[in-house]
Design a protein around this motif. Structure first.
Motif, mmCIF file in Angstrom:
data_model
loop_
_atom_site.group_PDB
_atom_site.id
_atom_site.type_symbol
_atom_site.label_atom_id
_atom_site.label_comp_id
_atom_site.label_asym_id
_atom_site.label_seq_id
_atom_site.Cartn_x
_atom_site.Cartn_y
_atom_site.Cartn_z
ATOM 1 N N LYS B 283 0.838 -1.205 0.000
ATOM 2 C CA LYS B 283 0.000 0.000 0.000
ATOM 3 C C LYS B 283 0.867 1.247 0.000
ATOM 4 O O LYS B 283 0.543 2.233 -0.646
ATOM 5 C CB LYS B 283 -0.872 0.015 1.254
ATOM 6 N N LEU B 284 1.945 1.220 0.759
ATOM 7 C CA LEU B 284 2.843 2.373 0.857
ATOM 8 C C LEU B 284 3.676 2.538 -0.407
ATOM 9 O O LEU B 284 4.454 3.472 -0.510
ATOM 10 C CB LEU B 284 3.803 2.171 2.021
ATOM 11 N N ASN B 285 3.573 1.568 -1.325
ATOM 12 C CA ASN B 285 4.385 1.562 -2.543
ATOM 13 C C ASN B 285 5.877 1.419 -2.204
ATOM 14 O O ASN B 285 6.737 2.034 -2.807
ATOM 15 C CB ASN B 285 4.129 2.844 -3.353
ATOM 16 N N GLN B 286 6.166 0.630 -1.166
ATOM 17 C CA GLN B 286 7.549 0.369 -0.756
ATOM 18 C C GLN B 286 7.801 -1.137 -0.854
ATOM 19 O O GLN B 286 6.924 -1.925 -0.500
ATOM 20 C CB GLN B 286 7.779 0.808 0.695
ATOM 21 N N PRO B 287 8.994 -1.550 -1.317
ATOM 22 C CA PRO B 287 9.273 -2.977 -1.392
ATOM 23 C C PRO B 287 9.635 -3.561 -0.022
ATOM 24 O O PRO B 287 10.070 -2.825 0.860
ATOM 25 C CB PRO B 287 10.484 -3.043 -2.321
ATOM 26 N N VAL B 288 9.414 -4.855 0.150
ATOM 27 C CA VAL B 288 9.941 -5.555 1.330
ATOM 28 C C VAL B 288 11.175 -6.303 0.851
ATOM 29 O O VAL B 288 11.094 -7.118 -0.076
ATOM 30 C CB VAL B 288 8.914 -6.543 1.912
ATOM 31 N N ARG B 289 12.332 -5.971 1.401
ATOM 32 C CA ARG B 289 13.581 -6.607 0.986
ATOM 33 C C ARG B 289 14.312 -7.070 2.232
ATOM 34 O O ARG B 289 15.033 -6.311 2.854
ATOM 35 C CB ARG B 289 14.433 -5.617 0.195
ATOM 36 N N VAL B 290 14.063 -8.336 2.595
ATOM 37 C CA VAL B 290 14.650 -8.841 3.839
ATOM 38 C C VAL B 290 16.066 -9.355 3.570
ATOM 39 O O VAL B 290 16.316 -10.071 2.602
ATOM 40 C CB VAL B 290 13.765 -9.937 4.458
#
Lengths: 499, 317
Positions: B283-290
């Motif tokens: 929703k925030l238009n941010q990727p999740v990069r663990v």
């Protein structure tokens, strides 16, 4: 579409959200140092689980409320709650001192609502074309516009022009401290990490306007009577519709300036407030009344700084490009609600977005009701004895300065600005031009240098743009008019003294 | 798949804990402070708050988010570097105060020696963008034109940021005429490109503008392709030895008990991989990069050296 949107508003939670937002906003705005940005940021987590329309209505209610709330402390205490209400303090507090605080507050309230409705209307009708128009304002155009704004404050802001010019320059110089906007290297920071941020607006504002008031009182020669101060009678404060109608031209001009400057990124709401004040004064038949409590001196800045809210939402929502800190936070809030601002917002979420705009306009009703209720209590602030009032202002000033960055350096900056403000006020210099110089100094420098970078150092970039050229021409016309008026006045003055 | 992954990661880490002894189990006994080096309401702040609120449930203690903006993030880093090494003060921080600003000027902390990385959980992709009607169809064409003498101006979010330094390096190595125009914030740089005041912008958050055919994406500054535009190469893939990997990670002051660090890494990794967090970030238009703490540490160290070199070369002009 507009009707569907209106139907979406028929929800008790939208009403509750609007009221809670506005009341919270007004209260937070009235406290110096706590602005709309912080209020909205802190409320965002609360709105996580709410449906989009009430959530955004709540946050935008806070935004509107806070811009207006800043004028309450500006009028009653001469302490602007937000930077944009510094212009309101000039005539608003003058009215309050003669017991017309209630009247000044009402004018401010009605003017705010007028500015707000105007800009929301523009937002609904013209958001997309205006957003693309704003894109035509590149570095060269912005530089010309900021230079124009500085000049308007000096020429038409009232008082001696040389004093105002000196203060603008002082503000611009103060703005040099910090990181160079183009090279990124520290300037005048004396190797202090904290000073790399430069002199922050809110600590300087609180110092200049609030703390200097305390110092003035502190060093005031004591009167023989050490007892309680004479308290101005609270005069009847009725403002009739006809009183506001008389100011329609001022309200319209101010709303236009506010909306237009709001659309452009990075100028904020303080500059249009002062520009509108200066314009209203220049247009007035009795410019001498400005500074001593003129109705239009309150209405003009309030209409302008509230009109900024609608204007600032235009590029934020239509392009997804926020112009300042507040709209950046609002952008985040829209995204969290799944309404991603940008080119697809109006296409994909038309009903929600128009419902939110309509809520913005309709929330004028609760703003007026709750504004009037709050005034009933607030006007009595003027009756507080100085020995209680000034310590309170000091505490608020310290707290406000600290809360911006949670940094003690800002508190020292605030106290320093307070002392400088005290010296300048004692010597009769006006403070508003200093504030405007500080706000516009660095952006003006940055825009000029950006323009020259893109043109390979060629000054032609300022003449080749129609927009920049028109603004420069307007600036020149203003100088000519201003000089002509003063020459004419001098001649008449000499003529009358000859007789 | 992701559920299986979550379960497996959970199983691996919980088996690790059994062997960790009593020390780590006692932590945390009181609220933890998570410092955010930017103002409230920004994307770093919002994502750190969500991550913290999810981790609270796992750790059984509240995590209080504290905003310490200023100095492009360096103020907060300096404060946390000096904080108690008890695991009760953490920082959610980004590329700029980790390895860009420290490479450019003295900041009063050492991002490698003063911090223990816990994990990386996000990092917005920075793109090389031109207007949709620009003559440049690929990054190569852009550089070729700049090499042949056309002066090309590029806007960034600010002077001496990662995108600026990366492009300076390209300009230098290819003898290309690339002129930097810094703006205050990525939004203003994007607006300047849309209005045609600069030729190129190096900014994040470009997805909708590219999909709407207002802008064209020529390359990605990051070390991997943007999942939204898999056909667009990274600059390295395009044949230019430059990258600006964007990180958003959690760090603790150096010297924090390794057991505590392990517990925090396990907890944050679990919540960062959760569906709830992923949905929120989308929703925030941010990727999740663990990324593991170890990997994050290596990324920081490597990039700090690279950017120091770039900054040194630039200052010798």
């Amino acid at each position: 579409m507009l009707l569907d949107a209106f139907n979406a508003l028929m929800d008790i939670w939208v009403l509750v959200a609007a009221i809670v937002g506005i009341v919270t906003g007004i209260i937070i705005g009235a406290i110096p140092g706590l602005g709309p940005t912080m209020a909205i940021a802190l409320l965002i987590p609360v709105t996580f689980t709410m449906p989009p329309i009430p959530a955004i209505t709540l946050l935008l209610g806070v935004y509107q409320g806070a811009i207006f709330g800043g004028s309450i402390s500006a009028i009653l205490l001469n302490v602007p709650g937000t930077p944009s209400s510094a212009a309101t303090a000039i005539d608003g507090h003058a009215m309050a001192k003669r017991g017309e605080g209630g009247r000044a507050l009402r004018i401010a309230l009605y003017a705010s609502v007028a500015g707000n409705i105007f800009s929301c209307f523009v937002l609904i009708v013209l958001a997309e074309p205006l957003a693309s128009m704003a894109l035509n304002f590149g570095p060269a155009e912005m530089a010309a516009l900021m230079f124009f704004a500085l000049l308007v404050i000096v020429l038409f802001g009232g008082g001696v022009r040389l004093d105002a010019a000196l203060m603008v320059l002082l503000g611009v110089f103060a703005g040099i401290v910090g990181l160079d906007p183009i090279e990124g290297t520290p300037r005048f920071t004396f190797d202090s990490f904290a000073m790399e941020n430069g002199l922050q607006l809110i600590p300087v504002l609180v110092g200049l306007f609030a703390m200097s008031e305390v110092f003035l009182k502190l060093f005031e020669r004591r009167s023989a009577n050490q007892g309680d101060m004479d308290i101005p009678e609270i005069l009847p404060s009725k403002v009739r519709f006809i009183d506001m109608w008389r100011m329609r031209a001022t309200l319209l001009w101010s709303s236009l300036i506010g909306t237009f400057v709001g659309i452009l990124p990075g100028i904020g709401s303080t500059v249009p407030a002062f520009m509108s004040y200066s314009l209203a004064r220049a247009r007035s038949k009795q410019p001498n009344k400005f500074g001593e409590g003129a109705d239009e001196g309150v209405a003009a800045p309030e209409a302008a700084n509230n009109a900024v809210t609608g204007g600032a939402l235009i590029p934020t929502l239509a392009l997804g490009i926020p112009g300042d800190a507040v709209t950046a936070v609002i952008l985040g809030a829209f995204m969290l609600q799944g309404l991603a601002p940008g080119p697809f917002l109006f296409r994909d979420y038309g009903i929600e977005v128009y419902a939110i705009f309509e809520a913005l306009i309709l929330s004028s009703i609760p703003t007026i009701i709750f504004g009037l209720l709050l005034f009933k209590i607030a006007v009595h602030v003027i009756r507080i004895q100085p020995r209680h009032l000034f310590p309170t202002i000091t505490i608020l000033a310290l707290l406000g300065a600290f809360s911006v960055n949670n940094s003690l350096v800002d508190v020292w900056v605030m106290l320093g600005a307070g002392f400088v403000g005290f010296l300048l006020r004692r010597s009769g210099f006006p403070l508003p031009p200093l504030l405007i110089g500080l706000i516009l100094g660095t952006p003006l420098e940055q825009s000029v240098r950006q323009a020259l970078l893109t043109s390979n150092g060629n000054l032609d970039i300022f003449w080749n743009s129609h927009i920049a050229l028109s603004i420069i021409a307007l600036t020149a016309i203003c100088i000519v008019i201003s000089v002509a008026i003063s020459v004419f006045k001098n001649k008449r003055h000499q003529g009358s003294s000859d007789v | 798949m992701s559920l299986l992954k979550t379960v497996l990661t959970g199983a691996v880490f919980s088996s690790m804990f059994v062997s960790l002894g009593a020390n780590a189990v006692d932590y945390p006994t009181h609220p933890i402070t998570m410092v955010v080096p930017y103002g409230a309401g920004g994307t770093t702040d919002i994502s750190a708050r969500k991550l913290s609120s999810l981790a609270e449930a796992e750790l059984g203690q509240p995590i209080v988010v504290e905003n310490r903006p200023g100095g492009s993030g360096t103020n907060a880093m300096r404060a946390v570097a000096k904080a108690k090494k008890d695991g009760y003060t953490l920082i959610a921080t980004t590329s700029s105060p980790l390895f860009v600003t420290p490479a450019v000027r003295p900041v009063g902390y050492d991002s490698v020696k003063d911090f223990t990385p816990i994990l990386n959980y996000s990092g917005p992709y920075h793109g090389v963008l031109v207007q949709a009607d620009s003559p440049y169809e690929s990054f190569d064409e852009l550089i070729a034109s700049a090499k042949s003498g056309t002066s090309i101006s590029y806007g960034t979010a600010g002077a001496m940021g990662g995108p600026h330094l990366s492009f300076e390096l390209i300009a230098r190595e290819n003898k290309a005429k690339l002129k930097h125009v810094p703006f205050s914030g990525a939004g203003s740089a994007t607006a300047a490109l849309l209005g045609g005041h600069v030729d190129v912008a190096l900014v994040p958050a470009y997805r909708d503008l590219v999909l709407d055919s207002k802008l064209r994406l020529l390359g990605v500054l990051d070390d991997s392709r943007d999942p939204d535009f898999t056909s667009v190469p990274t600059l390295k893939e395009a044949g230019y030895d430059v990258e600006f990997p964007s990180v958003v990670g959690v760090m603790a002051p150096a010297g924090t008990d390794p057991d505590i660090v392990a517990k925090l890494e396990a907890t944050f990794t679990k919540v960062a991989n959760s569906d709830e967090f992923k949905e929120f970030m989308t929703k925030l238009n941010q990727p999740v990069r663990v990324m593991t703490g170890k990997k994050l540490g290596e990324t920081i160290k490597m990039n700090l050296e690279t950017f120091r070199q770039v900054a040194k070369e630039l200052s010798q002009e």
